[in-house]
Design a protein around this motif. Structure first.
Motif, PDB file in Angstrom:
ATOM      1  N   THR A  91       2.495  -3.380 -13.222  1.00 39.18           N
ATOM      2  CA  THR A  91       1.520  -2.378 -13.639  1.00 39.18           C
ATOM      3  C   THR A  91       1.358  -1.247 -12.627  1.00 39.18           C
ATOM      4  OG1 THR A  91      -0.264  -3.677 -12.665  1.00 39.18           O
ATOM      5  CG2 THR A  91       0.224  -4.052 -15.009  1.00 39.18           C
ATOM      6  N   ASN A  92       2.058  -1.311 -11.514  1.00 37.03           N
ATOM      7  CA  ASN A  92       1.895  -0.275 -10.496  1.00 37.03           C
ATOM      8  C   ASN A  92       3.063   0.715 -10.484  1.00 37.03           C
ATOM      9  OD1 ASN A  92       3.779  -2.037  -9.453  1.00 37.03           O
ATOM     10  ND2 ASN A  92       2.919  -2.068  -7.394  1.00 37.03           N
TER      11      ASN A  92
ATOM     12  N   THR B 284      -2.017  -2.601  -4.187  1.00 40.98           N
ATOM     13  CA  THR B 284      -2.608  -1.434  -3.516  1.00 40.98           C
ATOM     14  C   THR B 284      -1.630  -0.274  -3.401  1.00 40.98           C
ATOM     15  OG1 THR B 284      -1.981  -2.267  -1.332  1.00 40.98           O
ATOM     16  CG2 THR B 284      -4.175  -2.888  -2.167  1.00 40.98           C
ATOM     17  N   GLY B 285      -0.381  -0.499  -3.768  1.00 41.11           N
ATOM     18  CA  GLY B 285       0.639   0.540  -3.699  1.00 41.11           C
ATOM     19  C   GLY B 285       0.958   1.105  -5.069  1.00 41.11           C
ATOM     20  N   LYS B 286       1.888   2.026  -5.089  1.00 34.99           N
ATOM     21  CA  LYS B 286       2.279   2.692  -6.323  1.00 34.99           C
ATOM     22  C   LYS B 286       3.759   3.043  -6.233  1.00 34.99           C
ATOM     23  CE  LYS B 286      -0.065   4.070  -9.259  1.00 34.99           C
ATOM     24  NZ  LYS B 286      -0.406   3.369 -10.476  1.00 34.99           N
ATOM     25  N   VAL B 287       4.445   2.939  -7.387  1.00 40.67           N
ATOM     26  CA  VAL B 287       5.829   3.370  -7.499  1.00 40.67           C
ATOM     27  C   VAL B 287       5.881   4.467  -8.553  1.00 40.67           C
ATOM     28  CG1 VAL B 287       8.187   2.703  -8.114  1.00 40.67           C
ATOM     29  CG2 VAL B 287       6.734   1.099  -6.851  1.00 40.67           C
ATOM     30  N   ILE B 288       6.526   5.559  -8.208  1.00 44.97           N
ATOM     31  CA  ILE B 288       6.735   6.659  -9.133  1.00 44.97           C
ATOM     32  C   ILE B 288       8.226   6.682  -9.446  1.00 44.97           C
ATOM     33  CG2 ILE B 288       6.593   9.160  -9.466  1.00 44.97           C
ATOM     34  CD1 ILE B 288       4.274   9.041  -7.333  1.00 44.97           C
ATOM     35  N   ALA B 289       8.573   6.380 -10.686  1.00 43.18           N
ATOM     36  CA  ALA B 289       9.973   6.308 -11.107  1.00 43.18           C
ATOM     37  C   ALA B 289      10.292   7.495 -12.011  1.00 43.18           C
ATOM     38  CB  ALA B 289      10.243   4.994 -11.843  1.00 43.18           C
ATOM     39  N   VAL B 290      11.327   8.246 -11.647  1.00 43.88           N
ATOM     40  CA  VAL B 290      11.742   9.423 -12.386  1.00 43.88           C
ATOM     41  C   VAL B 290      13.154   9.175 -12.905  1.00 43.88           C
ATOM     42  CG1 VAL B 290      12.197  11.898 -12.225  1.00 43.88           C
ATOM     43  CG2 VAL B 290      10.338  10.883 -10.884  1.00 43.88           C
ATOM     44  N   GLU B 291      13.328   9.230 -14.234  1.00 43.18           N
ATOM     45  CA  GLU B 291      14.647   8.982 -14.843  1.00 43.18           C
ATOM     46  C   GLU B 291      14.832   9.895 -16.051  1.00 43.18           C
ATOM     47  OE1 GLU B 291      18.158   8.364 -15.931  1.00 43.18           O
ATOM     48  OE2 GLU B 291      17.505   7.356 -14.100  1.00 43.18           O
ATOM     49  N   PRO B 292      15.756  10.875 -15.957  1.00 41.54           N
ATOM     50  CA  PRO B 292      15.909  11.836 -17.050  1.00 41.54           C
ATOM     51  C   PRO B 292      16.699  11.352 -18.266  1.00 41.54           C
ATOM     52  CG  PRO B 292      17.378  12.387 -15.245  1.00 41.54           C
ATOM     53  CD  PRO B 292      16.539  11.225 -14.783  1.00 41.54           C
TER      54      PRO B 292
ATOM     55  N   ARG C 274       7.105  -4.831  -6.333  1.00 42.59           N
ATOM     56  CA  ARG C 274       6.725  -6.135  -5.772  1.00 42.59           C
ATOM     57  C   ARG C 274       6.298  -5.984  -4.307  1.00 42.59           C
ATOM     58  NH1 ARG C 274      11.212 -10.225  -6.382  1.00 42.59           N
ATOM     59  NH2 ARG C 274      12.231  -8.871  -4.894  1.00 42.59           N
ATOM     60  N   ARG C 275       7.032  -5.164  -3.548  1.00 41.85           N
ATOM     61  CA  ARG C 275       6.752  -5.024  -2.113  1.00 41.85           C
ATOM     62  C   ARG C 275       5.462  -4.257  -1.827  1.00 41.85           C
ATOM     63  NH1 ARG C 275       8.749  -7.656   2.070  1.00 41.85           N
ATOM     64  NH2 ARG C 275       8.892  -5.767   3.270  1.00 41.85           N
ATOM     65  N   VAL C 276       5.179  -3.179  -2.593  1.00 41.86           N
ATOM     66  CA  VAL C 276       3.985  -2.379  -2.298  1.00 41.86           C
ATOM     67  C   VAL C 276       2.721  -3.037  -2.832  1.00 41.86           C
ATOM     68  CG1 VAL C 276       5.328  -0.261  -2.199  1.00 41.86           C
ATOM     69  CG2 VAL C 276       4.120  -0.836  -4.319  1.00 41.86           C
TER      70      VAL C 276
ATOM     71  N   GLY D 153       0.785  -1.224   0.000  1.00 38.58           N
ATOM     72  CA  GLY D 153       0.000   0.000   0.000  1.00 38.58           C
ATOM     73  C   GLY D 153       0.819   1.276   0.000  1.00 38.58           C
ATOM     74  N   ASN D 154       2.135   1.193   0.205  1.00 39.28           N
ATOM     75  CA  ASN D 154       2.987   2.393   0.185  1.00 39.28           C
ATOM     76  C   ASN D 154       3.026   3.026  -1.192  1.00 39.28           C
ATOM     77  OD1 ASN D 154       5.731   1.358   2.391  1.00 39.28           O
ATOM     78  ND2 ASN D 154       3.796   2.302   2.894  1.00 39.28           N
ATOM     79  N   VAL D 155       3.343   4.310  -1.221  1.00 38.57           N
ATOM     80  CA  VAL D 155       3.706   5.011  -2.443  1.00 38.57           C
ATOM     81  C   VAL D 155       5.202   5.283  -2.333  1.00 38.57           C
ATOM     82  CG1 VAL D 155       3.440   7.099  -3.830  1.00 38.57           C
ATOM     83  CG2 VAL D 155       1.445   6.062  -2.725  1.00 38.57           C
ATOM     84  N   VAL D 156       5.974   4.797  -3.303  1.00 39.93           N
ATOM     85  CA  VAL D 156       7.425   4.928  -3.295  1.00 39.93           C
ATOM     86  C   VAL D 156       7.844   5.779  -4.487  1.00 39.93           C
ATOM     87  CG1 VAL D 156       9.612   3.676  -3.497  1.00 39.93           C
ATOM     88  CG2 VAL D 156       7.730   2.686  -2.169  1.00 39.93           C
TER      89      VAL D 156
END
Length: 192
Positions: free
Chosen positions: A146-147, A120-128, A115-117, A96-99
């Protein structure tokens, strides 16, 4: 993409995969899987000529394309790429965390967090870096995650174009601050 991952996991399950040595390099003999892998690699490299060639590895229960730069790929193939940091990070993510992964590179931490969240969780990945971003997207797709929301820009305290320095020796060592060594290429990237 799930067919590729399923086939690879099936093949990998027939090998003893050990950390800290080259035994975790799984020979791929299935022609269809090899064809899919080569196609993905050709697509990435065609869009980013002159960048690092790619290695395909199986690490942390994920299938990874990593830049064959002699640093990141060398350590990940041996299971020794930031082992303490990865373990600490993984233990700090909960369902459920947002990372937020700033400077996601090719997605090691993003994939572990995904995999860990869980669903119900979400990962926001920022890569320039456009090449690392393309590899990050590919790694997310190959592993059917998909998260993860991915963004192709730098994170900072202002919006607009900023200088970004690409390392010629380490695909994980790009930065927004000019390094002292001269082995870099300067490009401008969007910052939000």
């Amino acid at each position: 993409m799930s067919l590729l991952l399923d086939n690879f996991r099936e093949m990998a399950s027939h090998f003893v995969i050990s950390k800290n040595n080259e035994d975790n390099l799984v020979p791929i003999q299935n022609g269809e899987v090899l064809e899919q892998i080569r196609f993905l690699e050709q697509q990435l490299l065609a869009k980013h000529p002159g960048r690092f060639p790619l290695s395909l590895i199986y690490s942390h229960d994920f299938l990874f394309f990593v830049p064959n730069d002699g640093v990141v790929d060398f350590a990940m193939k041996r299971g020794v790429y930031e082992p303490f940091e990865c373990n600490f990070f993984e233990q700090s993510c909960f369902p459920g965390n947002v990372v937020v992964d700033i400077g996601a590179c090719v997605g090691l931490y993003s994939l572990v967090a995904s995999r860990r969240v869980g669903e119900t969780g979400k990962v926001i990945a920022v890569e320039p870096d456009s090449f690392n971003y393309a590899v990050l997207k590919c790694n997310s797709e190959v592993n059917d995650l998909t998260n993860i929301d991915m963004y192709p820009f730098a994170a900072g305290d202002r919006e607009g174009l900023i200088p970004f320095y690409l390392s010629n020796a380490n695909a994980g060592d790009h930065r927004t601050v000019s390094p002292k060594e001269n082995t870099v290429k300067k490009v401008d990237v969007n910052c939000c």
